[in-house]
Design an enzyme around this catalytic site. Structure first.
Site, PDB file in Angstrom:
ATOM      1  N   ARG A 175       0.848  -1.190   0.000  1.00 40.54           N
ATOM      2  CA  ARG A 175       0.000   0.000   0.000  1.00 40.54           C
ATOM      3  C   ARG A 175       0.887   1.244   0.000  1.00 40.54           C
ATOM      4  NH1 ARG A 175      -3.562  -2.717  -1.397  1.00 40.54           N
ATOM      5  NH2 ARG A 175      -5.647  -2.988  -0.511  1.00 40.54           N
ATOM      6  N   GLU A 177      -3.749   7.179  -4.615  1.00 43.19           N
ATOM      7  CA  GLU A 177      -4.228   6.624  -5.891  1.00 43.19           C
ATOM      8  C   GLU A 177      -5.586   7.199  -6.249  1.00 43.19           C
ATOM      9  OE1 GLU A 177      -4.184   2.322  -5.845  1.00 43.19           O
ATOM     10  OE2 GLU A 177      -2.123   2.300  -5.130  1.00 43.19           O
ATOM     11  N   HIS A 233      -1.306  -0.298  -9.832  1.00 44.41           N
ATOM     12  CA  HIS A 233      -1.887  -1.209  -8.834  1.00 44.41           C
ATOM     13  C   HIS A 233      -2.393  -2.495  -9.506  1.00 44.41           C
ATOM     14  CE1 HIS A 233      -4.099  -1.439  -4.719  1.00 44.41           C
ATOM     15  NE2 HIS A 233      -3.849  -2.636  -5.176  1.00 44.41           N
TER      16      HIS A 233
END
Ligand code: 8YV
Length: 332
Positions: free
Chosen positions: A247, A276, A294
């Site tokens: 993350r 993001e 991602h």
């Protein structure tokens, strides 16, 4: 005789693979997101008011505002994903709403992507392919001193977070000849350390200062937010590479961008970002950063397995059993 039991209303926030959606329609009163638009907070509140089960993904902020306005029927949040940092677990627990996730099925894919980044950055894969594809450049042919990168064989890898994914990364990295080091909340079992030839570091600071490559494989929790702070990033050797498939919030992204620009860190392979889909432009501009959108777990097999897990969690819950992937807030 046809059953008269009402099927649970399951609201799925994003488009899932067809086989998963089809099975969900067979089993539940599944409401699908046909055009796959990310739901707004207002739409999420509306979904939480109406659903018996909400199936969110990493792009949905199931925060206090959403959970506290949930309707009386919402009893389960069956997250399509392993990380549950998108969900306010405390508010869910206080409201008696069970939360489940999808651990295990994306371990190998995420570890593969970590390994790919670990190779791509020191060996300059993205930079080299961009060079060949750029119509403004012209490859003059092989040269003994051009596009030189760095060897990973024999180097030291420091893994932050030695859970399922961290261990899967260690197995791969060991096969590539890397020395395995790790920092974790708890030391892993002796037989795992032996299998991986892994050295445990109680002190993250000490480990960071000695590694050639750092891989972030821990979840994002209040305790790991900016674990790689400005102070800790400064401990890295200037020749070190940083890889993050966990993350973005675990790393102070702006500071990382500054340090890469200043040459204080050799480069980074990043699949995840702090805000993001926004990405620090300095990272995108750097030749020493390989950035991915991602996609650590983005295989069709993985997504179908994730969907299957979501279905099993919902089914077992409504059959009156404890769902296999019930999230206990203390785990995060
Ligand atoms: C998923 C992930 O794609 O499962 C996770 O925690 O980070 C991803 O690999 C995403 O979460 C789906 O919601």
């Amino acid at each position: 005789m046809p059953s008269t039991t009402k099927k649970p209303v399951v609201i799925v926030t994003r488009k899932l693979p067809d086989v998963v959606e089809t099975r969900m329609r067979e089993l539940f009163d599944a409401r699908l997101n046909i055009d796959d638009h990310p739901l707004t907070q207002t739409e999420l509140v509306a979904a939480a008011k109406e659903a018996d089960v909400l199936v969110p993904t990493v792009t949905d902020r199931i925060d206090r505002g959403v959970v506290s306005q949930a309707g009386p029927n919402l009893r389960l949040i069956a997250n399509f994903g392993t990380g549950v940092d998108n969900i306010d677990l405390d508010t869910a627990r206080n409201r008696g709403i069970t939360v489940t996730n999808t651990p295990g099925v994306l371990t190998e894919d995420t570890a593969d992507m970590t390994m790919a980044l670990m190779l791509a950055v020191p060996r300059r894969l993205a930079e080299a392919t961009n060079y060949l594809k750029d119509p403004k450049t012209h490859w003059a042919g092989w040269s003994p001193t051009w596009m030189l990168g760095h060897r990973i064989y024999g180097k030291r890898l420091g893994i932050i977070g030695m859970g399922r994914i961290g261990q899967a990364v260690a197995r791969r990295a060991k096969a590539f000849g890397l020395q395995i080091h790790y920092h974790n909340r708890r030391r892993v079992a002796e037989e795992i350390e032996r299998e991986l030839d892994a050295t445990y570091w109680d002190s993250l600071d000490q480990m960071l200062a000695r590694m050639d490559i750092i891989s972030v494989n821990c979840p994002h929790t209040p305790a790991t937010y900016h674990l790689l702070s400005a102070r800790r990033l400064k401990l890295l050797k200037p020749t070190a590479y940083l890889v993050n498939t966990a993350r973005g919030e675990v790393i102070d992204e702006n500071e990382l961008a500054r340090q890469i620009e200043a040459g204080a860190i050799a480069g980074a392979g990043l699949d995840v970002f702090e805000h993001e889909p926004a990405i620090n432009p300095k990272l995108l501009a750097s030749d020493r950063v390989v950035a991915l959108p991602h996609m650590g777990s983005a295989t069709i097999e993985g997504r179908i397995d994730m969907g299957e897990k979501v279905i099993i969690n919902i089914k077992t819950f409504f059959d009156g059993h404890a769902p296999p992937d019930k999230v206990h807030p203390a785990m995060f």
